[in-house]
Scaffold this active site. Structure first.
Site, PDB file in Angstrom:
ATOM      1  N   ASP A  23     136.142 -12.948  98.784  1.00 37.07           N
ATOM      2  CA  ASP A  23     135.665 -12.157  99.919  1.00 37.07           C
ATOM      3  C   ASP A  23     134.148 -12.242  99.955  1.00 37.07           C
ATOM      4  O   ASP A  23     133.494 -12.249  98.901  1.00 37.07           O
ATOM      5  CB  ASP A  23     136.102 -10.697  99.827  1.00 37.07           C
ATOM      6  CG  ASP A  23     135.740  -9.922 101.097  1.00 37.07           C
ATOM      7  OD1 ASP A  23     136.434 -10.114 102.123  1.00 37.07           O
ATOM      8  OD2 ASP A  23     134.763  -9.152 101.075  1.00 37.07           O
ATOM      9  N   GLU A  25     130.500 -10.789 102.066  1.00 37.16           N
ATOM     10  CA  GLU A  25     129.821  -9.920 103.018  1.00 37.16           C
ATOM     11  C   GLU A  25     128.589 -10.681 103.495  1.00 37.16           C
ATOM     12  O   GLU A  25     127.893 -11.310 102.691  1.00 37.16           O
ATOM     13  CB  GLU A  25     129.432  -8.589 102.384  1.00 37.16           C
ATOM     14  CG  GLU A  25     130.609  -7.733 101.942  1.00 37.16           C
ATOM     15  CD  GLU A  25     131.519  -7.316 103.087  1.00 37.16           C
ATOM     16  OE1 GLU A  25     131.006  -7.136 104.225  1.00 37.16           O
ATOM     17  OE2 GLU A  25     132.733  -7.182 102.858  1.00 37.16           O
ATOM     18  N   HIS A 181     134.629  -3.032 102.772  1.00 38.22           N
ATOM     19  CA  HIS A 181     133.444  -3.841 103.090  1.00 38.22           C
ATOM     20  C   HIS A 181     132.490  -3.948 101.910  1.00 38.22           C
ATOM     21  O   HIS A 181     131.337  -4.321 102.081  1.00 38.22           O
ATOM     22  CB  HIS A 181     132.733  -3.325 104.344  1.00 38.22           C
ATOM     23  CG  HIS A 181     133.656  -3.173 105.510  1.00 38.22           C
ATOM     24  ND1 HIS A 181     134.363  -4.234 106.027  1.00 38.22           N
ATOM     25  CD2 HIS A 181     134.016  -2.086 106.239  1.00 38.22           C
ATOM     26  CE1 HIS A 181     135.115  -3.797 107.033  1.00 38.22           C
ATOM     27  NE2 HIS A 181     134.925  -2.508 107.174  1.00 38.22           N
ATOM     28  N   ASP A 186     137.190  -5.346  98.293  1.00 45.16           N
ATOM     29  CA  ASP A 186     138.062  -6.065  99.218  1.00 45.16           C
ATOM     30  C   ASP A 186     138.737  -7.253  98.534  1.00 45.16           C
ATOM     31  O   ASP A 186     139.904  -7.555  98.808  1.00 45.16           O
ATOM     32  CB  ASP A 186     137.271  -6.539 100.435  1.00 45.16           C
ATOM     33  CG  ASP A 186     136.961  -5.407 101.410  1.00 45.16           C
ATOM     34  OD1 ASP A 186     137.400  -4.263 101.161  1.00 45.16           O
ATOM     35  OD2 ASP A 186     136.278  -5.660 102.420  1.00 45.16           O
TER      36      ASP A 186
END
Length: 223
Positions: A23, A25, A181, A186
């Site tokens: 994951d 960001e 987030h 996540d």
């Protein structure tokens, strides 16, 4: 190798692919121009009975690359301050070099020949990781250049939900929206979700499947 090992080995379950949950960001939607700010990776393992579970985890805050665009809307959404020194951010090279090293080690131990990204809406995460690897001039990228396992699609099929939080809840897993987030949270939840879907399919009798009639006719990667 025994028949049981052939049925429960990670490499046999995914045709030589080594699934790694990722994951990211970011500071926007454009992998070429917008900054990668955070990345986490969770490797997976299978026990002797063929049940899939999370294995090792790595997590990094990442320094925006030189000239990267920081979209205010994206920063407001994920709550990341790229300039906060307390983040302990590292370069794209350092983050991905460490992740790739962990992945290659797991591939070797599992007798797999290529890593495959598992992610929720995987096209997004895959594009940012690949763009960062290219910027960092990392030559030994273990991940398949385009094949992914997308848990949004798998959750839609298995659980009737495509949003990560709703899919986790539908699978009987807790989901803390206050931690959403965060790349680490996540990724950990996506790993548990993917394992649950794979294991549920096994519990329902969907795995193992009968062997192919002619394995030499199996298409190669990308065909």
């Amino acid at each position: 190798m025994s028949d049981n090992a052939q049925l429960t080995g990670l490499s046999d379950r995914f045709r030589g692919f080594y699934p790694v949950v990722i994951d990211v960001e970011t500071a926007g939607f454009n992998a070429k121009t917008d900054a990668l700010l955070e990345i986490a990776a969770v490797t997976l393992k299978m026990d002797a009975d063929g049940w899939l579970t999370p294995d090792e985890t790595l997590h990094f805050h990442v320094e925006p690359f030189e000239g990267a665009i920081l979209q205010p809307e994206a920063l407001a959404f994920n709550g990341i301050d790229p300039h906060n020194p307390l983040r302990g951010a590292v370069s794209e090279y350092d983050a991905l070099h460490a992740i790739f090293k962990m992945v290659r080690k797991g591939m070797k131990e599992s007798n797999c020949n290529r890593a495959i990204m598992v992610a929720h809406n995987a096209t997004f995460d895959h594009s940012f990781m690949m763009a960062a690897a290219e910027r960092a001039s990392l030559k030994r990228n273990p991940f398949h250049p385009f094949v992914t396992f997308d848990t949004a699609a798998l959750s839609g099929l298995a659980l009737g939900q495509t949003v990560l939080a709703k899919a986790c809840i539908a699978a009987g897993m807790p989901f803390d929206s206050t931690q959403a987030h965060s790349a680490l949270y996540d990724t950990e939840q996506t790993a548990l979700l993917f394992c649950e879907i794979v294991n549920r399919w096994k519990r329902l009798g969907g795995w193992p499947v009968p062997p192919l009639a002619a394995e030499d006719a199996t298409p190669q990667d990308g065909e």
